[in-house]
Design a protein around this motif. Structure first.
Motif, mmCIF file in Angstrom:
data_model
loop_
_atom_site.group_PDB
_atom_site.id
_atom_site.type_symbol
_atom_site.label_atom_id
_atom_site.label_comp_id
_atom_site.label_asym_id
_atom_site.label_seq_id
_atom_site.Cartn_x
_atom_site.Cartn_y
_atom_site.Cartn_z
ATOM 1 N N GLU A 21 1.078 -1.079 -0.067
ATOM 2 C CA GLU A 21 0.103 -0.081 -0.032
ATOM 3 C C GLU A 21 0.797 1.338 -0.207
ATOM 4 O OE1 GLU A 21 -4.055 -1.183 2.257
ATOM 5 O OE2 GLU A 21 -2.197 -1.010 3.777
ATOM 6 N N ALA A 24 2.489 1.690 -3.501
ATOM 7 C CA ALA A 24 1.269 2.206 -4.413
ATOM 8 C C ALA A 24 1.231 3.576 -4.257
ATOM 9 C CB ALA A 24 0.053 1.478 -4.188
ATOM 10 N N VAL A 25 1.193 4.051 -2.816
ATOM 11 C CA VAL A 25 0.899 5.573 -2.745
ATOM 12 C C VAL A 25 2.163 6.559 -3.202
ATOM 13 C CG1 VAL A 25 0.539 7.418 -0.830
ATOM 14 C CG2 VAL A 25 -0.707 5.376 -0.849
ATOM 15 N N ALA A 27 4.294 5.536 -5.445
ATOM 16 C CA ALA A 27 4.458 5.733 -7.042
ATOM 17 C C ALA A 27 3.252 6.774 -7.417
ATOM 18 C CB ALA A 27 3.958 4.279 -7.364
ATOM 19 N N ARG A 28 2.400 6.653 -6.924
ATOM 20 C CA ARG A 28 1.173 7.757 -7.342
ATOM 21 C C ARG A 28 2.066 9.105 -7.127
ATOM 22 N NH1 ARG A 28 -2.407 4.168 -5.140
ATOM 23 N NH2 ARG A 28 -2.813 5.553 -3.062
ATOM 24 N N LEU A 29 2.385 9.392 -6.087
ATOM 25 C CA LEU A 29 2.926 10.434 -5.563
ATOM 26 C C LEU A 29 4.124 11.075 -6.606
ATOM 27 C CD1 LEU A 29 2.779 10.791 -1.974
ATOM 28 C CD2 LEU A 29 1.544 11.946 -3.204
ATOM 29 N N VAL A 31 4.708 10.048 -9.603
ATOM 30 C CA VAL A 31 4.005 10.635 -10.820
ATOM 31 C C VAL A 31 3.811 12.254 -10.915
ATOM 32 C CG1 VAL A 31 2.139 10.928 -12.481
ATOM 33 C CG2 VAL A 31 2.880 8.486 -11.547
ATOM 34 N N VAL A 32 3.284 12.737 -9.521
ATOM 35 C CA VAL A 32 3.187 14.142 -9.377
ATOM 36 C C VAL A 32 4.516 14.865 -9.478
ATOM 37 C CG1 VAL A 32 2.201 16.137 -8.050
ATOM 38 C CG2 VAL A 32 0.872 14.042 -8.362
ATOM 39 N N ASN A 35 6.428 14.950 -12.783
ATOM 40 C CA ASN A 35 5.826 16.062 -13.409
ATOM 41 C C ASN A 35 6.210 17.522 -13.196
ATOM 42 O OD1 ASN A 35 4.075 17.340 -15.656
ATOM 43 N ND2 ASN A 35 2.595 17.803 -14.107
ATOM 44 N N ASP A 98 -3.419 17.757 -6.775
ATOM 45 C CA ASP A 98 -2.969 16.516 -7.105
ATOM 46 C C ASP A 98 -2.464 15.945 -6.265
ATOM 47 O OD1 ASP A 98 -3.707 17.804 -9.750
ATOM 48 O OD2 ASP A 98 -1.811 18.246 -10.199
ATOM 49 N N ALA A 102 -3.344 11.793 -5.137
ATOM 50 C CA ALA A 102 -2.481 10.648 -5.342
ATOM 51 C C ALA A 102 -2.466 9.904 -4.017
ATOM 52 C CB ALA A 102 -1.154 11.049 -5.643
ATOM 53 N N ASN A 103 -2.586 10.473 -2.812
ATOM 54 C CA ASN A 103 -2.618 10.091 -1.536
ATOM 55 C C ASN A 103 -3.785 9.894 -0.804
ATOM 56 O OD1 ASN A 103 -1.619 9.446 1.090
ATOM 57 N ND2 ASN A 103 -0.657 11.348 1.486
#
Length: 129
Positions: A21, A24-25, A27-29, A31-32, A35, A98, A102-103
């Motif tokens: 978990e 995964a968090v 990894a989403r962060l 991405v932000v 960018n 954003d 992601a979180n």
């Protein structure tokens, strides 16, 4: 203008995430963050260790007192921060949105303009920038 985005969440909830978990968090962060870095807007970031590892120097009327743990007893704890370079408050608010997407879960993102100062004069790299 530089802004600090201070990240607050319920430490017991975040600390209970499994490694999967948490990965995964993160990894989403990422991405932000990637960018923002590509846009030249990402400054320093930090993920703080749990409040159980904190030490606080509490200033009182007398001698300062050193205590274990965080300064304040709150439902949400300060878990980390981002420093971003944005032209407008609206832009940094969108970045905070954003990050919030992601979180998962509850929490908050406090946005503050950063006033940079150099107590011993500006380092050469700041002058050259």
């Amino acid at each position: 203008m530089q802004y600090a985005i201070l990240c607050y969440n319920q430490e017991d909830v975040v600390g209970a995430w499994t490694k999967e978990e948490d990965d995964a968090v993160m990894a989403r962060l990422m991405v932000v963050q990637t960018n923002l870095a590509k846009q030249g807007k990402l400054g320093p970031t930090a993920r703080l260790l749990p409040t159980t590892s904190a030490t606080t120097l509490r200033k009182t009327a007398g001698e300062p007192m050193v205590i274990d743990g965080p300064f304040a007893e709150t439902k949400e704890q300060f878990l980390g921060f981002y420093v971003v370079n944005c032209d407008t408050l609206e832009e940094v608010i969108q970045i905070a949105k954003d990050l919030a997407i992601a979180n998962p879960g509850v929490g908050s993102y406090e946005i503050r303009p950063v006033g940079v100062f150099f107590p011993h004069g500006a380092p050469q790299e700041a002058i050259d920038a």
